[in-house]
Design an enzyme around this catalytic site. Structure first.
Site, short mmCIF file in Angstrom:
data_model
loop_
_atom_site.label_atom_id
_atom_site.label_comp_id
_atom_site.label_asym_id
_atom_site.label_seq_id
_atom_site.Cartn_x
_atom_site.Cartn_y
_atom_site.Cartn_z
N CYS A 135 -0.33 11.71 -17.08
CA CYS A 135 -0.88 12.86 -17.78
C CYS A 135 -2.41 12.80 -17.82
O CYS A 135 -2.98 11.76 -18.14
CB CYS A 135 -0.33 12.93 -19.21
N ALA A 144 7.99 -5.37 12.18
CA ALA A 144 8.29 -6.22 11.03
C ALA A 144 9.79 -6.53 10.97
O ALA A 144 10.18 -7.63 10.58
CB ALA A 144 7.83 -5.52 9.75
N THR A 180 0.67 -2.86 8.47
CA THR A 180 -0.45 -2.09 7.93
C THR A 180 -1.56 -1.98 8.97
O THR A 180 -1.80 -2.93 9.71
CB THR A 180 -1.02 -2.72 6.63
N SER A 181 -2.20 -0.81 9.00
CA SER A 181 -3.32 -0.64 9.93
C SER A 181 -4.57 -1.34 9.39
O SER A 181 -5.60 -1.36 10.07
CB SER A 181 -3.58 0.83 10.22
N HIS A 227 -1.67 1.39 -4.31
CA HIS A 227 -2.04 2.81 -4.15
C HIS A 227 -1.15 3.72 -5.00
O HIS A 227 -1.19 4.93 -4.83
CB HIS A 227 -1.98 3.22 -2.68
N GLN A 231 0.85 -1.20 0.00
CA GLN A 231 0.00 0.00 0.00
C GLN A 231 0.88 1.24 0.00
O GLN A 231 0.39 2.35 -0.08
CB GLN A 231 -0.87 0.02 1.25
N ASN A 274 2.38 -6.51 13.64
CA ASN A 274 2.09 -5.11 13.93
C ASN A 274 2.25 -4.91 15.44
O ASN A 274 1.87 -5.79 16.20
CB ASN A 274 0.64 -4.79 13.50
N PRO A 275 2.77 -3.78 15.86
CA PRO A 275 2.85 -3.54 17.31
C PRO A 275 1.47 -3.47 17.96
O PRO A 275 1.33 -3.74 19.15
CB PRO A 275 3.56 -2.18 17.43
N CYS A 309 3.38 17.23 -18.37
CA CYS A 309 3.62 15.98 -19.09
C CYS A 309 4.85 16.10 -20.01
O CYS A 309 4.89 16.99 -20.87
CB CYS A 309 2.39 15.62 -19.91
P1 NAD Z 1 -0.83 3.32 8.40
O1 NAD Z 1 0.03 4.49 8.63
O2 NAD Z 1 -2.30 3.47 8.46
O3 NAD Z 1 -0.46 2.19 9.47
C1 NAD Z 1 0.85 1.83 9.75
C2 NAD Z 1 0.79 0.62 10.66
O4 NAD Z 1 2.11 0.15 10.85
C3 NAD Z 1 0.20 0.92 12.03
O5 NAD Z 1 -0.80 -0.05 12.29
C4 NAD Z 1 1.40 0.75 12.97
O6 NAD Z 1 1.02 0.19 14.22
C5 NAD Z 1 2.28 -0.21 12.21
N1 NAD Z 1 3.71 -0.12 12.47
C6 NAD Z 1 4.44 0.94 12.86
N2 NAD Z 1 5.73 0.63 12.94
C7 NAD Z 1 5.84 -0.67 12.57
C8 NAD Z 1 6.92 -1.57 12.42
N3 NAD Z 1 8.18 -1.18 12.65
N4 NAD Z 1 6.66 -2.84 12.02
C9 NAD Z 1 5.39 -3.23 11.76
N5 NAD Z 1 4.34 -2.42 11.89
C10 NAD Z 1 4.55 -1.16 12.27
O7 NAD Z 1 -0.37 2.70 7.03
P2 NAD Z 1 -1.07 1.72 5.99
O8 NAD Z 1 -1.84 0.66 6.68
O9 NAD Z 1 -0.02 1.37 5.01
O10 NAD Z 1 -2.14 2.58 5.26
C11 NAD Z 1 -2.61 3.56 4.88
C12 NAD Z 1 -2.22 4.43 3.69
O11 NAD Z 1 -1.14 5.21 4.04
C13 NAD Z 1 -1.79 3.70 2.47
O12 NAD Z 1 -2.66 4.05 1.48
C14 NAD Z 1 -0.42 4.24 2.10
O13 NAD Z 1 -0.42 4.57 0.74
C15 NAD Z 1 -0.29 5.46 2.92
N6 NAD Z 1 1.06 5.72 3.47
C16 NAD Z 1 2.19 5.38 2.77
C17 NAD Z 1 3.47 5.62 3.31
C18 NAD Z 1 4.67 5.20 2.51
O14 NAD Z 1 4.59 5.01 1.32
N7 NAD Z 1 5.82 5.03 3.16
C19 NAD Z 1 3.59 6.23 4.54
C20 NAD Z 1 2.42 6.59 5.24
C21 NAD Z 1 1.17 6.31 4.69
ZN ZN Z 2 0.51 14.10 -21.92
#
Ligand code: NAD
Ligand code: ZN
Length: 259
Positions: free
Chosen positions: A131, A240, A197-198, A123, A105, A222-223, A154
């Site tokens: 574009c 992780a 992931t949340s 995502h 994600q 997940n924590p 573009c």
């Molecule tokens: P989120 O921010 O909603 O959740 C992150 C989760 O990771 C939380 O549940 C947290 O408890 C857990 N977490 C924190 N540290 C951790 C670790 N070291 N190991 C394992 N788990 C850990 O993120 P999400 O669920 O990916 O979702 C939501 C949206 O946020 C997505 O659409 C994504 O595109 C976007 N997002 C992307 C980034 C990125 O690309 N790096 C950063 C923030 C949000």
């Molecule tokens: Zn174009």
């Protein structure tokens, strides 16, 4: 090193195919803040909940500069970050097990930069543009990352572009959803692993529930508990970075990996 529950260790010994779904938690060790969870930007009083509002499709249509400002901040963070231990380990796992399915994600492109082939970025990616006039997709030009730079256009036709990401309240693109369906429902891997992931989206929880119902191994790392917790067979509390090496080492085909 944490120790696996015995029932999980026994299940992993029979695993031959693996699907991994990652979220922002796996990029935290690379220095990128999550949205939710401890230290997430939603908990930053200076940010409040404007992050989501800035990143909706409606805001982009009304005030594209506001969305671009937020996206370019995320893009600068992503461009400056380097893949972390989880990205590297998953790339090594894919080299060893070519059928390994990886869906993220995250929009930071770090799995690809660590060398994971064929990552499904459900995502999108903040370091890419698309574009609005001719549909051409391209990397975000490096000059757009400079503070104060104007928004990109573009490279093919000069038309207006959008970030190649799924903004809040926008529908998911069809192709990654079909790939998720093919990989998880039709092929039904022996292990489905949700990392960092949340799990707020039903399409993230469903593959784990599906694996559980089919008697496969389904694991969340997940924590904190999430909406996926009741859907998985094994919920591992912690990071992780701590759990992934232990999990992979318990799968015979993935033993001895070097990140
Ligand atoms: P989120 O921010 O909603 O959740 C992150 C989760 O990771 C939380 O549940 C947290 O408890 C857990 N977490 C924190 N540290 C951790 C670790 N070291 N190991 C394992 N788990 C850990 O993120 P999400 O669920 O990916 O979702 C939501 C949206 O946020 C997505 O659409 C994504 O595109 C976007 N997002 C992307 C980034 C990125 O690309 N790096 C950063 C923030 C949000
Ligand atoms: Zn174009």
């Amino acid at each position: 090193m944490p120790t696996l529950p015995p029932a999980l260790a026994a299940a992993l010994a029979g695993v031959r195919s693996v699907a991994v779904i990652t979220g922002a938690g796996v990029s935290k060790a690379a220095g990128l803040p999550t949205y939710r969870g401890e230290g997430g930007v939603y908990e930053d009083p200076r940010e409040g909940d404007r992050t989501i509002e800035d990143l909706t499709g409606a805001t982009f249509r009304r005030e594209p500069d506001r969305t671009w400002d937020r996206i370019l901040r995320l893009a600068r963070g992503a461009a400056a970050a380097r893949p972390g231990p989880v990205h590297h380990l998953l790339a090594a796992a894919a080299r060893r097990m070519p059928g390994l399915f990886l869906l993220t994600q995250n929009v930071d492109g770090l799995h690809g930069r660590a060398g994971s082939p064929d990552v499904v970025e459900i995502h999108g990616n903040v370091l890419r543009i698309r574009c609005l006039r001719c549909g051409h997709g391209a990397p975000l030009p490096a000059q757009a990352l400079a503070v104060g730079a104007s928004r990109p256009s573009c490279p093919a036709c000069g038309g207006p572009v959008r970030p190649d990401v799924v903004l809040f309240e926008e529908p998911l693109p069809r192709e990654p959803l079909l790939r998720l369906q093919a990989a998880l429902v039709e092929q039904s891997p022996d292990l489905v692993l949700l990392l960092g992931t949340s799990a707020l989206f039903p399409y993230i929880v469903a593959p784990a529930r599906h694996a559980t119902l089919r008697g496969k191994a389904s694991v969340e790392v997940n924590p904190d508990p999430t909406p996926a917790t009741p859907a998985v067979r094994h919920a591992l509390r912690g990071t992780a970075e701590a759990w992934l090496p232990v999990l992979l080492e318990a799968v015979p085909a993935l033993q001895g990996l070097r990140a």
